[in-house]
Design an enzyme around this catalytic site. Structure first.
Site, PDB file in Angstrom:
ATOM      1  N   ASP A 163       0.893  -1.132  -0.258  1.00 37.26           N
ATOM      2  CA  ASP A 163       0.003   0.150   0.045  1.00 37.26           C
ATOM      3  C   ASP A 163       0.946   1.295   0.178  1.00 37.26           C
ATOM      4  O   ASP A 163       1.366   2.038   1.021  1.00 37.26           O
ATOM      5  CB  ASP A 163      -0.484  -0.154   0.981  1.00 37.26           C
ATOM      6  CG  ASP A 163      -1.983   0.933   1.338  1.00 37.26           C
ATOM      7  OD1 ASP A 163      -1.935   2.192   0.496  1.00 37.26           O
ATOM      8  OD2 ASP A 163      -2.134   1.387   2.305  1.00 37.26           O
ATOM      9  N   GLU A 193      -0.663  10.664   0.776  1.00 30.69           N
ATOM     10  CA  GLU A 193      -1.948  10.232   0.725  1.00 30.69           C
ATOM     11  C   GLU A 193      -2.393   9.612   1.824  1.00 30.69           C
ATOM     12  O   GLU A 193      -3.837   9.751   2.290  1.00 30.69           O
ATOM     13  CB  GLU A 193      -1.858   8.984  -0.072  1.00 30.69           C
ATOM     14  CG  GLU A 193      -3.138   8.213  -0.147  1.00 30.69           C
ATOM     15  CD  GLU A 193      -3.673   7.072  -0.034  1.00 30.69           C
ATOM     16  OE1 GLU A 193      -4.703   6.757  -0.021  1.00 30.69           O
ATOM     17  OE2 GLU A 193      -3.219   6.333   0.706  1.00 30.69           O
ATOM     18  N   HIS A 302      -1.461  -1.972   6.416  1.00 29.74           N
ATOM     19  CA  HIS A 302      -1.154  -1.464   7.171  1.00 29.74           C
ATOM     20  C   HIS A 302      -0.445  -2.199   7.906  1.00 29.74           C
ATOM     21  O   HIS A 302      -0.256  -1.739   9.136  1.00 29.74           O
ATOM     22  CB  HIS A 302      -1.886  -0.002   7.052  1.00 29.74           C
ATOM     23  CG  HIS A 302      -2.322   0.191   7.304  1.00 29.74           C
ATOM     24  ND1 HIS A 302      -2.527   1.549   7.315  1.00 29.74           N
ATOM     25  CD2 HIS A 302      -1.993   1.037   5.624  1.00 29.74           C
ATOM     26  CE1 HIS A 302      -3.072   2.611   6.753  1.00 29.74           C
ATOM     27  NE2 HIS A 302      -2.653   2.190   5.324  1.00 29.74           N
TER      28      HIS A 302
END
Length: 330
Positions: A163, A193, A302
């Protein structure tokens, strides 16, 4: 794709510190576009010129991290989060700073119940024995990121920062393989982001495209006792219906679905209850920009060991190419 993903995921680049990963991406995409520039906020914008629709493709370069806020007398580092870091995924994980200093995240020993662990009671141990030694190694404001090796098992890629380095890899491969397109295409590798789609907001305003497509990872519902979700690894790239920041524009969503069906590319429909992508900022730019999202299914998002599927990546590139090679009506 494997070697590209390895290179991208192992490059340092937390939110607000994207210089290293930006240089890696620039080196990969040079020669496959007509123009490359970096805007004021730090977004890398690579342009493939054309006379058709202005198409903005966005994937964010930044990754989550841990910023040093205090160094105690014994050399332990207190920190704050940069992006969506969780306590659960951080305990006893190894991290690395920009200068190569490594450390381990742990928590105060007097805590007996793991449920009582809060970030304010956690620290980074870099092996220093005093404040002076620690200050010779890192400074207040320095940012560490997860430090884990890239690996591959049976067509599944595992590593940190999938990610959204997986999205960056998809755009790079698209640029390399695209033979011809009638459109003017902006491959935008955005910054910050993870702190609120900031880079997409400024770049979309400057470019004012006719259509925007973000490329990012999404959660899956295929692990034991996971929350039900109609997305799985190996099922094809996911076409977003909604998340917390965007309702995909019906015409953009229909364009992606129809192109996948025309080319016989497997795909999944994605509805994400929480979280968002760069499309959340793009679609609200100026008077509004029709926007959608091409998502890469990803497990353990994450964490320091995110997992994506090689076939989903490959089919994602094929779908993006099929979108760009044809006419776009939005």
């Amino acid at each position: 794709m494997k070697e590209l993903l390895k290179k991208l995921t192992e490059a340092y680049g937390p939110s607000g510190n994207e210089e290293i990963i930006r240089d890696v991406i620039r080196q990969e995409i040079e020669g496959f576009v007509d123009e490359i520039r970096v805007d004021t906020l730090g977004n890398l914008i690579a342009v493939r010129k054309g006379s058709g629709k202005k198409v903005m493709l966005a994937a964010h370069m930044d990754q989550i991290g841990f910023m040093v806020t205090h160094i105690d007398d014994k050399g332990f580092l207190r920190f704050t989060r940069v992006g969506g870091v969780s306590v659960r995924d951080s305990i006893h994980r190894r991290v690395i700073f920009k200068n190569g200093v490594t450390g381990v995240i742990s928590y105060e020993e007097e805590i007996d119940d793991i449920r009582d662990i809060k970030f304010e009671r956690m620290y980074i141990d870099i092996g220093a024995s005093s404040r002076e030694q620690a200050e010779s190694m890192v400074s207040i404001g320095d940012v560490a990121v997860y430090h884990s090796a890239f690996s591959e098992n049976g067509g599944r890629y595992i590593g940190k920062a999938m990610d959204d380095r997986a999205g960056c890899a998809l755009l790079i491969e698209t640029a390399k393989r695209l033979q011809a397109s009638p459109h003017e295409i902006y491959f935008v590798f955005t910054v910050q982001e993870e702190l609120g789609v900031r880079g997409a907001k400024t770049s979309a305003y400057a470019l004012n495209p006719d259509i925007g497509i973000a490329v990012d990872v999404t959660l899956t519902g295929d692990t034991p006792k996971s929350r039900p979700m109609a997305v799985k690894l190996g099922g094809g790239p996911a076409i977003k219906v909604k998340d917390a920041l965007v309702l995909a524009h019906p015409r953009v969503r229909s364009l992606m679905v129809s192109r996948a069906q025309e080319a016989g590319i497997p795909y999944q429909m994605e509805i994400l209850d929480a979280g968002g992508t760069d499309a959340g900022a793009i679609h609200l730019t100026r008077e509004g920009i029709p926007s959608g999202v091409l998502s890469i299914p990803c497990r353990h998002v994450h964490s320091d060991s995110e997992m994506v599927d090689a076939s989903d990546m490959e089919n994602g590139v094929k779908l993006m190419l099929h979108i760009l090679e044809g006419e776009i009506e939005v």
